[in-house]
Enzyme design. Structure first.
Site, PDB file in Angstrom:
ATOM      1  N   GLY A  16      13.000 -22.571 -70.181  1.00  0.00           N
ATOM      2  CA  GLY A  16      13.597 -23.467 -71.166  1.00  0.00           C
ATOM      3  C   GLY A  16      15.116 -23.358 -71.194  1.00  0.00           C
ATOM      4  O   GLY A  16      15.819 -24.371 -71.272  1.00  0.00           O
ATOM      5  N   HIS A 241      -3.754  -7.571 -65.011  1.00  0.00           N
ATOM      6  CA  HIS A 241      -3.052  -6.404 -64.471  1.00  0.00           C
ATOM      7  C   HIS A 241      -3.980  -5.198 -64.578  1.00  0.00           C
ATOM      8  O   HIS A 241      -4.553  -4.953 -65.630  1.00  0.00           O
ATOM      9  CB  HIS A 241      -1.759  -6.170 -65.266  1.00  0.00           C
ATOM     10  CG  HIS A 241      -0.819  -5.233 -64.577  1.00  0.00           C
ATOM     11  ND1 HIS A 241      -1.001  -3.874 -64.600  1.00  0.00           N
ATOM     12  CD2 HIS A 241       0.279  -5.456 -63.835  1.00  0.00           C
ATOM     13  CE1 HIS A 241      -0.030  -3.301 -63.904  1.00  0.00           C
ATOM     14  NE2 HIS A 241       0.760  -4.237 -63.429  1.00  0.00           N
ATOM     15  N   ARG A 302      -5.426  -3.103 -55.722  1.00  0.00           N
ATOM     16  CA  ARG A 302      -5.373  -3.464 -57.124  1.00  0.00           C
ATOM     17  C   ARG A 302      -6.602  -4.227 -57.638  1.00  0.00           C
ATOM     18  O   ARG A 302      -7.159  -3.893 -58.688  1.00  0.00           O
ATOM     19  CB  ARG A 302      -4.158  -4.371 -57.230  1.00  0.00           C
ATOM     20  CG  ARG A 302      -3.654  -4.598 -58.555  1.00  0.00           C
ATOM     21  CD  ARG A 302      -2.504  -5.556 -58.409  1.00  0.00           C
ATOM     22  NE  ARG A 302      -1.271  -4.836 -58.262  1.00  0.00           N
ATOM     23  CZ  ARG A 302      -0.093  -5.373 -58.544  1.00  0.00           C
ATOM     24  NH1 ARG A 302      -0.014  -6.616 -58.946  1.00  0.00           N
ATOM     25  NH2 ARG A 302       0.991  -4.672 -58.415  1.00  0.00           N
ATOM     26  N   HIS A 369      -2.532 -10.874 -68.022  1.00  0.00           N
ATOM     27  CA  HIS A 369      -1.101 -10.704 -67.843  1.00  0.00           C
ATOM     28  C   HIS A 369      -0.347 -12.021 -67.648  1.00  0.00           C
ATOM     29  O   HIS A 369       0.763 -12.192 -68.133  1.00  0.00           O
ATOM     30  CB  HIS A 369      -0.888  -9.809 -66.624  1.00  0.00           C
ATOM     31  CG  HIS A 369       0.529  -9.423 -66.365  1.00  0.00           C
ATOM     32  ND1 HIS A 369       1.359  -8.991 -67.365  1.00  0.00           N
ATOM     33  CD2 HIS A 369       1.271  -9.423 -65.230  1.00  0.00           C
ATOM     34  CE1 HIS A 369       2.552  -8.729 -66.843  1.00  0.00           C
ATOM     35  NE2 HIS A 369       2.530  -8.995 -65.568  1.00  0.00           N
ATOM     36  N   ARG A 439      -0.495 -14.784 -58.607  1.00  0.00           N
ATOM     37  CA  ARG A 439       0.959 -14.764 -58.482  1.00  0.00           C
ATOM     38  C   ARG A 439       1.405 -13.455 -57.861  1.00  0.00           C
ATOM     39  O   ARG A 439       0.929 -12.385 -58.237  1.00  0.00           O
ATOM     40  CB  ARG A 439       1.586 -14.922 -59.868  1.00  0.00           C
ATOM     41  CG  ARG A 439       3.095 -14.875 -59.866  1.00  0.00           C
ATOM     42  CD  ARG A 439       3.643 -15.003 -61.263  1.00  0.00           C
ATOM     43  NE  ARG A 439       3.195 -13.949 -62.156  1.00  0.00           N
ATOM     44  CZ  ARG A 439       3.710 -12.716 -62.179  1.00  0.00           C
ATOM     45  NH1 ARG A 439       4.667 -12.385 -61.342  1.00  0.00           N
ATOM     46  NH2 ARG A 439       3.254 -11.818 -63.026  1.00  0.00           N
TER      47      ARG A 439
END
Lengths: 657, 283
Positions: A16, A241, A302, A369, A439
């Site tokens: 923004g 996460h 992960r 997350h 991501r």
């Protein structure tokens, strides 16, 4: 020439503020709406860094193109390709810009910007500022915004909540001409005209109850646009996460470097064992990862760690004291060594938990997350249009296309990052385009700022050059009707206070709690068709209860309960889109893992899920449309050969934000 | 608890409390409430069961879901400002047991370890109350504008990197850049007086927060172009000379920012600025 046309930006995080600065710089007045003073936006929470190709990496064989390629692999090819190419090509220039704004990037001995390794790459391409990169970047943009505000070019409306986009016309002719917003202190509801509206309202972590997100990240604003007819893309793509610290109020990140340095993950072998961890002897502990993956042990990648921890707690009920928590234990190691290697992150744990991890095992659990999904947006592709997509790219290969602007996107095209509603844009985390199915760490800050500084130009061009009627000429009745619609909703909610029966089932906090529990259990780490169907039934029940919700505060002044309660209804609707898209996507891709469909299914699902709100049923209609590819050919997401790289990335201090 | 006692409530004592915290206890939250500007303040107490890891935020959340006072009277949820809950946004600042701090990092085990212990929550004292624990800190941000707390870049188009900076200089600036504009330093400062009249803000004491930010931008190669403007603002009414050297600011800063060093550095700059102005015939 006086510019009577105005732009509204909703949200004062990185996206923004970057948009505000770019648009104001072009001489277009901006009204900036935010629920919090913009300096307190959620972007401050990002720790790790921001990715960009740089001179050192370039000499080692890295390129913007490889950053692009990594982002697509990371996203399991669900990203729209052209905007990603433009973003990675701009990345080094964005770092330069932030540098000029005074961001205190860490420096090498010689005074150059320092770099660190991050997951998903063999090259050091992550710029950082201590352990608070997001905070530093946000402050730099906040300072520039303050400068424009002092010059009268930006009108900041802080503590104003976005309630509804004002849309005239239907279907393809729908156009956004302003917003309805409410002053959170005086509770005044008002319409504001704008020739374009930029939504930069971030993620929706609160739909999942406790997440790593800030408390304003309800997804409420995105949900309201969605209910007003904006489409929502890849809703089911939610990043979890693996190691967060579950708190009584929220989940906070714990760097994966704790595992990298020798941390062992375990639960008591006996279900419901209430002894303190140090009273449980070695042979009565279940070392989850070491027993299930003897080869890699606690160093499994992960996503596997996340799923196994989740499985042990949620499916087997073996979490500590029956809770959703496992131990991450460092107490077998030398405290001085730990202080030297992990001091900063251990201090954060101690500050918020009150236990010293050098002597008491940490308690961790995966936490929601980031939302890759968001408002669906479109764009005009740039001038790089290869005859056939590039089939494989390895470091050292000739680069198929250079880093000049305009290859990925036609810069300044009116529709870049525009939703299906003309004049309504979506920037940053609320834009679905960049991150596909997962991501990469340190790409979030980049996509937010890129949207602002690149696609902000599109907003200005659309307002200046578009052939649409100036909003100042529109009939006031349209705006009055929108104000009335929101005032009526508001008054109805307020009236529920006086009729309150005290029924806990109708308490908004209880409904939100159950929403979070259900969404977390069914629609995060491990999904199944049956679980998601059950979740949708639960959401229906919550929706029915919400229709009779009872407000706990009838005040006409600074009524936070009302704001929260209103958002709960919007969260249920977004939750339904997330669960339903997850149910229909019968494959596993990136962060979306279905045990009943464990493989990626490109034939059926190399597609974006597009949710459209059905005003008749109040539910989501989901379609699958082709991913906008054409630059890079689909290939397996194979990190097999780079597994050692993945674990080296986990040695980074507080990464992957 | 007196101010002096509050300041000495240090890490050791908190650690000792943690060790003796009783599981399954309830704690009394005594909260100073106010329905809005001009309305009288009142106290309400709540008995809150303390779950594991509870902090002030989770306790206020519990009260929001169960808004009944200790006397059994139904009331409204408490209003307060918060956002990140990681002590990086600065929003949830309030006065807890007499000392200003963030409520997200305030663990109940460290302050109220025994059954029936009391936690006292009050709004910050130097800013006008909006409702309950939520105060209006607009003046604090206004003071950043007063000292032009920004780097005057030419524009956002691509013009190459910023100025090079040594490792040590970056470390010095980074320490200042972590300031989250929470206002603890202002609340604890005897010289910073509550001022509701906006027209008087620009001549009232500016406080350690903005002084330190002025130093931060003066230390940047491009930012220092506005140093003279900043020093004009800080040499005038409500500037550096109003500092009484109480040094409370540095004691309450949650980020350990070297505020008194900044005040010293700006004081020296102000002297040089005055001499320059004298020789330039401006004063």
């Amino acid at each position: 020439m006086a510019d009577e046309k105005r732009v509204i930006v909703v949200g004062g995080g990185l996206a923004g503020l970057a948009a505000t600065i770019r648009i104001a710089e072009a001489g277009m007045p901006v009204d900036l709406f935010s629920m919090v003073p913009v300096k307190r936006s959620h972007s401050v929470c990002a720790q790790g860094g921001i990715n960009a190709c740089n001179d050192v990496a370039r000499q080692q064989g890295y390129s913007e193109y490889q950053h692009f390629d990594e982002t697509l692999i990371g996203g399991d090819f669900l990203n729209d390709q052209h905007p990603v190419l433009e973003m990675t090509n701009w990345a080094p220039k964005i770092i330069d810009l932030l540098d000029r704004m005074g961001v205190p990037f860490n420096r090498s001995n010689e005074g150059f910007r320092d770099l660190r390794l991050f997951g998903g790459s063999l090259f050091k391409r992550t710029h950082f500022s201590g352990a608070t990169t997001g905070q530093q970047l946000l402050y730099a943009l906040d300072e520039q915004t303050r400068r424009f505000a002092a010059e009268g070019k930006v009108n900041k409306k802080e503590f104003w909540e976005f309630l509804w986009p004002i849309v005239e016309g239907e279907g393809e002719n729908a156009r956004c001409v302003g917003i309805v917003a409410q002053d959170m202190r005086t509770m005044q509801i008002q319409s504001f005209r704008a020739d374009a509206v930029v939504m930069a309202t971030g993620g929706c972590g609160l739909v999942f109850g406790k997440s790593t997100n800030s408390i304003i990240c309800t997804g409420g604003a995105a949900s309201r646009c969605y209910q007003a007819g904006a489409w929502y893309g890849n809703a089911e793509m939610i990043q979890v996460h693996p190691t967060a610290i579950p708190g009584a109020d929220k989940c906070r990140l714990m760097s994966e470097s704790a595992r990298g340095e020798g941390g062992r993950v375990w639960v008591p072998a006996k279900k419901g064992d209430t002894r303190k961890p140090k009273d449980i002897p070695e042979n009565e502990r279940y070392y989850i990862l070491e027993e299930r993956y003897p080869k890699y042990g606690n160093l499994v990648p992960r996503d596997i760690a996340t799923r196994e921890i989740f499985d042990v707690c949620v499916n087997e009920g073996m979490g500590i004291n029956g809770s959703n928590q496992v131990y991450l234990d460092l107490t077998h190691m030398d405290p001085d060594y730990l202080t030297e290697k992990l001091g900063g992150i251990l201090d954060i744990y101690e500050k918020f938990v009150g236990d010293d991890p050098r002597f008491t095992p940490m308690r961790i659990f995966p936490a929601v997350h980031y939302s890759m999904g968001g408002l669906w947006t479109t764009y005009t592709p740039g001038n790089y249009q290869p005859e056939s997509p590039v089939s494989s790219f390895k470091p050292g290969d000739p680069i198929p296309i250079g880093n000049e602007p305009g290859h990925g996107l036609d810069i300044g095209a009116h529709n870049n990052a525009m939703t299906n509603i003309t004049g309504l844009y979506a920037f940053g985390e609320v834009n679905f385009a960049y991150h596909g199915a997962t991501r990469l760490g340190a790409n979030a800050l980049l996509s937010c700022i890129f949207d602002g500084v690149c696609n902000g130009i599109s907003v200005v061009n659309f307002v200046r050059e578009g052939d649409q009627q100036p909003v100042s000429e529109l009939d006031q009745a349209l705006f009055d009707a929108a104000t009335k619609q929101e005032q009526d909703k508001h008054d109805k909610l307020l009236d529920s206070t006086s009729t309150g029966t005290g029924d806990q089932q109708l308490n908004p906090y209880q409904i939100a709690f159950e929403l979070g529990e259900e969404m977390n259990a069914a629609s995060t780490v491990v999904k199944t068709g049956a679980g998601l169907e059950k979740c949708l039934i639960k959401l229906e029940e919550l929706k029915e209860r919400y229709a009779k919700v009872e407000l706990g505060d009838g005040a006409m002044w600074t009524n936070q309960s009302l704001s929260f309660t209103r958002a709960v209804g919007d969260m249920i609707i977004i939750g339904e889109a997330i669960a339903k898209a997850g149910l229909l996507r019968e494959e596993s891709r990136g962060s979306h893992y279905r045990t009943d469909f464990p493989e990626r299914d490109d034939d059926r699902f190399w597609k974006t899920s597009v949710a459209k709100f059905n005003k008749e049923t109040g539910k989501s209609d989901i379609e699958f449309v082709d991913v906008k590819a054409g630059l890079v050919k689909l290939r397996p997401r194979d990190y097999g050969k780079t597994e050692s790289n993945a674990s080296s990335a986990s040695k980074e201090p507080i990464g992957a934000s | 608890m007196s101010e002096a006692e509050a300041y000495s409530y240090d890490a050791e004592m908190r650690k000792a409390n943690r060790a003796k915290a009783v599981a399954g206890r309830s704690v009394i939250f005594k909260i100073k409430r106010c329905d809005g500007p001009g309305k009288p303040a009142r106290w309400e107490s709540f008995k809150v069961p303390i779950e594991e890891g509870a902090n002030v935020i989770s306790s206020l959340n519990w009260i929001a879901a169960n808004p009944v006072t200790i006397e059994g009277k139904k009331t409204t949820p408490v209003v307060w400002e918060s956002n990140c809950l990681e002590e990086v946004c600065g929003a949830c600042t309030m006065v807890i047991n007499g000392r200003v701090r963030q409520s997200c990092s305030c663990l109940i085990n460290e302050y109220a370890p025994c059954e029936g212990d009391v936690m006292t929550l009050e709004p910050m004292s130097k800013f006008p109350v909006i409702r309950d624990l939520w105060v209006d800190r607009a003046r604090l941000f206004n003071n950043l504008t007063r000292v032009k707390a920004w780097v005057p870049i030419d524009g956002t188009y691509n013009m190459g990197p910023g100025p090079k900076e040594s490792h040590d200089h970056q470390q010095m600036r980074y320490a200042l850049s972590e300031c989250m504009s929470c206002g603890c330093c202002l609340d604890a400062c005897p010289q910073f007086i509550k001022e509701e009249d906006e027209s008087k803000w620009d001549s009232s004491f500016i406080g350690a927060h903005a002084i330190s930010q002025a130093r931060y931008f003066n230390e940047h190669e491009t930012g220092k172009q506005l140093k003279a403007d900043r020093m004009d603002a800080l040499s005038g009414a409500g500037g550096i000379n109003d500092c009484g050297n109480a040094q409370n600011c540095v004691k309450v800063c949650p980020k350990g920012i070297p505020l008194t060093e900044s005040i010293g550095a700006i004081g020296r700059s102000a002297t040089i600025h005055a001499i320059k102005q004298f020789f330039q015939g401006k004063k």
